[in-house]
Motif scaffolding. Structure first.
Motif, PDB file in Angstrom:
ATOM      1  N   ALA A  89      36.171  43.775  46.865  1.00 42.45           N
ATOM      2  CA  ALA A  89      37.160  44.651  46.234  1.00 42.45           C
ATOM      3  C   ALA A  89      36.445  45.796  45.522  1.00 42.45           C
ATOM      4  CB  ALA A  89      38.000  43.866  45.246  1.00 42.45           C
ATOM      5  N   LYS A  90      37.091  46.939  45.488  1.00 42.31           N
ATOM      6  CA  LYS A  90      36.515  48.111  44.852  1.00 42.31           C
ATOM      7  C   LYS A  90      36.984  48.308  43.422  1.00 42.31           C
ATOM      8  CE  LYS A  90      34.162  49.132  48.462  1.00 42.31           C
ATOM      9  NZ  LYS A  90      32.699  48.895  48.438  1.00 42.31           N
ATOM     10  N   GLY A  91      37.935  47.514  42.986  1.00 39.69           N
ATOM     11  CA  GLY A  91      38.425  47.649  41.621  1.00 39.69           C
ATOM     12  C   GLY A  91      39.085  46.369  41.151  1.00 39.69           C
ATOM     13  N   GLU A  92      39.001  46.105  39.850  1.00 39.46           N
ATOM     14  CA  GLU A  92      39.575  44.877  39.305  1.00 39.46           C
ATOM     15  C   GLU A  92      41.095  44.896  39.324  1.00 39.46           C
ATOM     16  OE1 GLU A  92      37.461  44.746  35.473  1.00 39.46           O
ATOM     17  OE2 GLU A  92      36.618  42.849  36.196  1.00 39.46           O
ATOM     18  N   GLU A  93      41.683  46.105  39.469  1.00 44.21           N
ATOM     19  CA  GLU A  93      43.143  46.162  39.517  1.00 44.21           C
ATOM     20  C   GLU A  93      43.705  45.409  40.729  1.00 44.21           C
ATOM     21  OE1 GLU A  93      41.374  49.870  41.357  1.00 44.21           O
ATOM     22  OE2 GLU A  93      41.150  48.756  39.481  1.00 44.21           O
ATOM     23  N   LEU A 129      42.618  30.915  41.407  1.00 40.79           N
ATOM     24  CA  LEU A 129      41.999  32.080  42.032  1.00 40.79           C
ATOM     25  C   LEU A 129      40.528  32.071  41.656  1.00 40.79           C
ATOM     26  CD1 LEU A 129      42.290  34.935  43.469  1.00 40.79           C
ATOM     27  CD2 LEU A 129      42.557  35.858  41.152  1.00 40.79           C
ATOM     28  N   ILE A 130      39.648  32.271  42.638  1.00 36.72           N
ATOM     29  CA  ILE A 130      38.205  32.267  42.376  1.00 36.72           C
ATOM     30  C   ILE A 130      37.671  33.682  42.519  1.00 36.72           C
ATOM     31  CG2 ILE A 130      35.957  31.339  43.032  1.00 36.72           C
ATOM     32  CD1 ILE A 130      38.884  29.441  44.246  1.00 36.72           C
ATOM     33  N   VAL A 131      37.174  34.208  41.427  1.00 35.29           N
ATOM     34  CA  VAL A 131      36.537  35.530  41.439  1.00 35.29           C
ATOM     35  C   VAL A 131      35.037  35.307  41.611  1.00 35.29           C
ATOM     36  CG1 VAL A 131      36.175  37.685  40.191  1.00 35.29           C
ATOM     37  CG2 VAL A 131      38.321  36.417  39.906  1.00 35.29           C
ATOM     38  N   VAL A 132      34.465  35.896  42.648  1.00 37.95           N
ATOM     39  CA  VAL A 132      33.033  35.782  42.911  1.00 37.95           C
ATOM     40  C   VAL A 132      32.393  37.136  42.587  1.00 37.95           C
ATOM     41  CG1 VAL A 132      31.247  35.222  44.601  1.00 37.95           C
ATOM     42  CG2 VAL A 132      33.504  34.146  44.770  1.00 37.95           C
ATOM     43  N   MET A 141      33.576  40.740  44.128  1.00 38.72           N
ATOM     44  CA  MET A 141      33.175  42.017  43.552  1.00 38.72           C
ATOM     45  C   MET A 141      31.666  42.042  43.339  1.00 38.72           C
ATOM     46  SD  MET A 141      36.101  43.182  40.820  1.00 38.72           S
ATOM     47  CE  MET A 141      35.521  44.882  41.007  1.00 38.72           C
ATOM     48  N   GLY A 142      31.093  43.244  43.385  1.00 41.18           N
ATOM     49  CA  GLY A 142      29.684  43.440  43.069  1.00 41.18           C
ATOM     50  C   GLY A 142      29.555  44.513  42.003  1.00 41.18           C
ATOM     51  N   PHE A 143      28.731  44.246  40.970  1.00 50.10           N
ATOM     52  CA  PHE A 143      28.620  45.161  39.833  1.00 50.10           C
ATOM     53  C   PHE A 143      27.226  45.771  39.680  1.00 50.10           C
ATOM     54  CE2 PHE A 143      32.242  42.470  38.765  1.00 50.10           C
ATOM     55  CZ  PHE A 143      33.173  43.399  38.346  1.00 50.10           C
ATOM     56  N   GLY A 144      26.289  45.402  40.543  1.00 47.76           N
ATOM     57  CA  GLY A 144      24.938  45.932  40.385  1.00 47.76           C
ATOM     58  C   GLY A 144      24.368  45.560  39.029  1.00 47.76           C
TER      59      GLY A 144
END
Length: 247
Positions: free
Chosen positions: A71-75, A165-168, A209-212
């Motif tokens: 995903a590109k955004g948490e929204e 829901l699992i956020v990775v 999601m990836g945050f660097g």
């Protein structure tokens, strides 16, 4: 008359000729008998003739499900949660959330005991922090051999407690190019997500999601701090019929 008889008697074929018809008849009968014994008689087949029938049309193969994506955004997380809440079998009653998450947390702690993985229970979710070195070799997004045991244990619990829901999240340190670190963190989140997907965690429950290096948990000025920042974070969120704090 006698002369003719004498001449016929001297003819060598005179005595053979009367035997010709019986012998020929015998040979003919014998030949027919052997033909009947050795030559199969065609028998009409009871099977229907399908040579002129139309062949069945092959059923097309079921298309493969699309691969996971980051995903590109948490929204987008809200949309993913709303999708799960729309399924009555995938959501929890508000009064059952606390117990459900407590039991799940206790199971995770028990199964991951002795492994260098941190599990924290908060009011709203469960957070599992996995060091990057436990999952990946340096600068690699391929799961290493040490990742199999902890990920399998986690996947087993997640499939049992499926109303979540699992956020990775993938995270990196600040060494090197920022764009490279961002892409690496995304690829690592994908690798973990694909593993969970292949071990019966359903696709709608996975949000990647990836945050660097944008969300450090320690200083990047030391090796220990940078190692802490290179991590995979799993956030387990309950799927509720009403949000927390709803009256």
């Amino acid at each position: 008359m006698k002369r003719n008889t004498i001449l016929k008697a001297r003819n060598p074929l005179y005595f053979i000729k009367p035997l010709t018809i019986p012998i020929a008849f015998t040979v003919l009968v014998s030949g027919c008998s052997s033909l009947n014994l050795s030559t199969p008689v065609p028998v009409a087949s009871s099977k229907p003739d399908t040579s002129s029938q139309e062949l069945p049309v092959a059923t097309p193969a079921k298309p493969k499900s699309p691969d996971l994506s980051v995903a590109k955004g948490e929204e987008d997380m809200l949309q993913a949660m709303n999708s799960l809440q729309g399924n009555e079998k995938s959501r929890l009653n508000l009064e059952n959330v606390g117990y459900y998450m407590d039991v799940q947390y206790a199971n995770l702690q028990q199964k991951l005991a002795g492994i260098n993985i941190t599990t924290v229970r908060s009011e709203r979710d469960i957070k599992i922090t996995i060091p990057g070195s436990l999952m990946f070799d340096s600068n690699s997004s391929h799961l290493n051999s040490f990742s199999e045991q902890p990920l399998l244990l986690i996947a087993n619990v997640l499939t049992e407690y499926y109303k979540t829901l699992i956020v990775v999240e993938g995270h990196a340190d600040n060494q090197g190019d920022a764009d490279y670190n961002l892409r690496l963190s995304e690829k690592r989140a994908l690798a973990v997500g694909r593993y969970l997907l292949n071990h019966k965690v359903t696709r709608p429950r996975l949000f990647l999601m990836g945050f660097g290096a944008n969300r450090p948990v320690s200083s990047n000025q030391s090796d220990k701090g940078r190692a802490a920042n290179r991590r995979i974070l799993l956030i387990i969120k309950p799927v509720m019929d009403k949000p927390l704090g709803h009256s």
